[in-house]
Design a protein around this motif. Structure first.
Motif, short mmCIF file in Angstrom:
data_model
loop_
_atom_site.label_atom_id
_atom_site.label_comp_id
_atom_site.label_asym_id
_atom_site.label_seq_id
_atom_site.Cartn_x
_atom_site.Cartn_y
_atom_site.Cartn_z
N LEU A 90 0.80 -1.24 0.00
CA LEU A 90 0.00 0.00 0.00
C LEU A 90 0.83 1.28 0.00
O LEU A 90 0.43 2.26 -0.60
N ASP A 91 1.97 1.27 0.66
CA ASP A 91 2.74 2.51 0.75
C ASP A 91 3.93 2.55 -0.20
O ASP A 91 4.78 3.42 -0.11
N ARG A 92 3.96 1.60 -1.15
CA ARG A 92 5.02 1.61 -2.16
C ARG A 92 4.57 2.44 -3.37
O ARG A 92 3.39 2.42 -3.74
N PRO A 93 5.50 3.19 -4.00
CA PRO A 93 5.15 3.90 -5.24
C PRO A 93 4.75 2.89 -6.31
O PRO A 93 5.44 1.87 -6.48
N ILE A 94 3.65 3.16 -7.00
CA ILE A 94 3.10 2.14 -7.90
C ILE A 94 4.06 1.82 -9.04
O ILE A 94 4.11 0.68 -9.51
N GLY A 95 4.85 2.80 -9.46
CA GLY A 95 5.76 2.58 -10.58
C GLY A 95 6.85 1.56 -10.30
O GLY A 95 7.43 0.99 -11.21
N THR A 96 7.13 1.34 -8.99
CA THR A 96 8.21 0.42 -8.65
C THR A 96 7.72 -1.03 -8.56
O THR A 96 8.51 -1.93 -8.30
#
Ligand SMILES: Nc1ncnc2c1ncn2[C@@H]1O[C@H](COP(=O)(O)OP(=O)(O)O)[C@@H](O)[C@H]1O
Ligand SMILES: [Mg+2]
Lengths: 278, 233
Positions: free
Chosen positions: B141-147
């Motif tokens: 949930l708290d990871r940048p979606i692009g990664t």
């Protein structure tokens, strides 16, 4: 003497900041061609103001905002030939502008005010115009904050935003409306022909510097403000035309950002291939 | 405002892309009512994406009419119908520099329901938590979606669509980046959603395994036409 310079400097910071910010939204929402037409409509409006002996900023505002709204509405109705309509508005506005300038030159003989509309002027900034810029900034920021989540959704993915029921057309219309407002209130400083350099150069430079949306918005606003203010100072010192100097400075910034990016990327590539780091 | 029980109704619909002289979809008739899981399948270029985007009114027919919850998609009021829809586009992938976190992306799905200066409610935040647990992405949930990987991003976008609690869910190739486990999980979650909420789900997929076992109706497309399963669903 210094008082008017301070006034002009404040106006430059505000104009540049606003142009950089609206340039970012216009670019991300892919309505750049539309804003180009709106900018030319502003010039046409300013020139009409010369003939009718109105304040060119207000006549520019009326024509620019009206054309922004009309273009926006047409675009929600028509699916084909949008580029064509945009180009038609652009060329008609340019024709009207040139024609009106010719007429006002013949009839009114107000060469000084024509020069302001065309090339911009340090002396054209009054307290009233500054208040107008401040007011524009205030309602623009208010709008961005009020619709933060909806605008964020469009910046992330316009298609998903539209499919989920965001009023994408309305927001594009509002952005165009602000583009018209901002372009007309910056017209005095940069002149009608060069106002788009402030609209497109800062955002183009920010795209070279960062790929994060919020960073781009910040960088674009800052670059807009700094190109306008430093251009103004250079023009004052060297006694160059202010609009052209601002345009030149913002172009140099864009070019530097581009070259810096190439150098950084080349360095990064070399680092990756170097055995100790790789 | 009153809405029709018919989620989608396409009547003799023809759609073409601007600049293309060949219609991408021709003479399509299709009705989907509430509570159905519809699977649209067919080879690449059959017109499946065109069909799903026409249902949502993102593409407009040049002949015939399309209705979403009874509202003509040419009308501005179709926006209100869309608020009852979820959509997972075919090109959902974001590049590595996209810094929106997964939680932020899912939150954006609530944007159409929000008035000015309004933010998400406790209930909505809890729902985001629950849906992400269901789709097994709560740790992301708290990871940048692009990664994230393609499959992880796809789950995140499906989570956004489900979190909005739509009456109609449109999924364009939702399995394209998922492994077998992921496909099974999403298929059963979707079936469960249809049954518990009485909602409709319209899935476009050229690969039918395993979703075909869960579908109520299967429509086959080829060359811009429906070749089987046309009519009332
Ligand atoms: N943006 C576009 N412009 C022109 N033609 C398109 C575009 N998108 C799709 N098409 C054409 O429309 C037809 C159907 O495409 P699509 O609906 O994407 O098929 P599918 O999703 O089944 O693979 C294809 O022939 C494709 O070439
Ligand atoms: Mg497709």
């Amino acid at each position: 003497m210094l008082e008017f310079l301070g006034l002009a400097l404040l106006a430059a910071v505000l104009s540049g900041n606003l142009c950089g910010a609206i340039g970012f939204y216009v670019q991300r929402l892919k309505i750049t061609t539309l804003s180009f037409s709106v900018a030319h409509a502003a010039l046409a409006g300013a020139s009409i103001g010369l003939i009718l002996n109105l304040d060119p900023v207000y006549s520019a505002m009326i024509v620019a905002v009206a054309s922004a709204l009309i273009l926006g509405v047409i675009f929600t109705r028509v699916e084909y030939g949008r580029e064509l309509i945009s180009m038609a508005v652009f060329s008609t506005s340019s024709a009207i502008a040139v024609f009106a300038i010719y007429l006002s030159n013949v009839r009114v003989l107000a060469t000084a005010s024509i020069a302001v509309v065309l090339w911009g002027s340090l002396l054209a900034i009054t307290v009233e115009k500054l208040i107008l810029l401040l007011l524009t900034l205030f309602i623009f920021v208010l709008y961005i904050l009020a619709y933060k989540i909806q605008i964020d959704s469009m910046l992330y993915d316009v298609k998903m935003a539209e499919a989920e029921g965001i009023n994408v057309q309305m927001h594009m219309l509002i952005m165009l409306f602000f583009a018209g407002l901002i372009i007309s209130s910056s017209l005095r400083l940069t002149g009608g022909f060069l106002v788009f350099t402030l609209l497109y150069n800062p955002v183009a430079a920010s795209f070279q510097i960062s790929r994060r949306a919020h960073m781009q918005l910040l960088v674009s606003s800052i670059l807009g403000a700094s190109s306008a203010s430093s251009g103004l100072i250079v023009s004052y010192i060297l006694d160059w035309p202010v609009g052209a100097t601002i345009a030149l400075v913002s172009s140099i910034i864009l070019l530097s950002a581009y070259i810096a990016k190439i150098i950084v990327e080349a360095a990064r590539r070399r680092c990756l291939s170097c055995p100790m780091l790789g | 405002m009153r809405f029709s029980e018919e989620v989608v109704k396409l009547k003799d619909v023809w759609v073409a892309y601007s600049g293309s002289d060949r219609p991408a979809m021709r003479n399509i008739n299709l009705t989907v009512s509430l509570g159905k899981l519809l699977l649209i399948t067919g080879p690449n270029g059959a017109g499946k994406t065109t069909l799903i985007e026409t249902c949502l009114g993102l593409l407009k027919p040049y002949r015939g009419s399309a209705y979403l919850f009874g509202v003509d998609t040419r009308s501005w009021r179709v926006r209100y119908s869309r608020k009852m829809c979820g959509f997972v586009p075919q090109d959902f992938m974001k590049p590595p520099f996209e810094t929106y976190t997964v939680r932020h992306v899912i939150r954006l799905g609530f944007a159409p329901y929000k008035s000015i200066f309004e933010s998400l409610t406790e209930d909505e935040n809890r729902r985001i938590q629950r849906i992400s647990e269901l789709l097994e992405i709560e740790d992301l949930l708290d990871r940048p979606i692009g990664t994230l990987s393609g499959g992880q991003q796809q789950r995140a976008v499906i989570a956004r669509a489900l979190a909005r609690r739509p009456k109609a869910l449109f999924l364009d190739e939702p399995f394209s980046s998922l492994d077998r486990e992921g496909r099974k999980l999403i298929s059963s979650v979707i079936r469960e959603y249809v049954d518990s909420e009485g909602a409709s789900v319209i899935i476009v997929s050229h690969d039918v395994n395993p979703i075909i076992d869960y579908a109520d109706i299967v429509v086959k497309m080829e060359n811009g036409r429906i070749i089987s399963g046309e009519g009332y669903a």
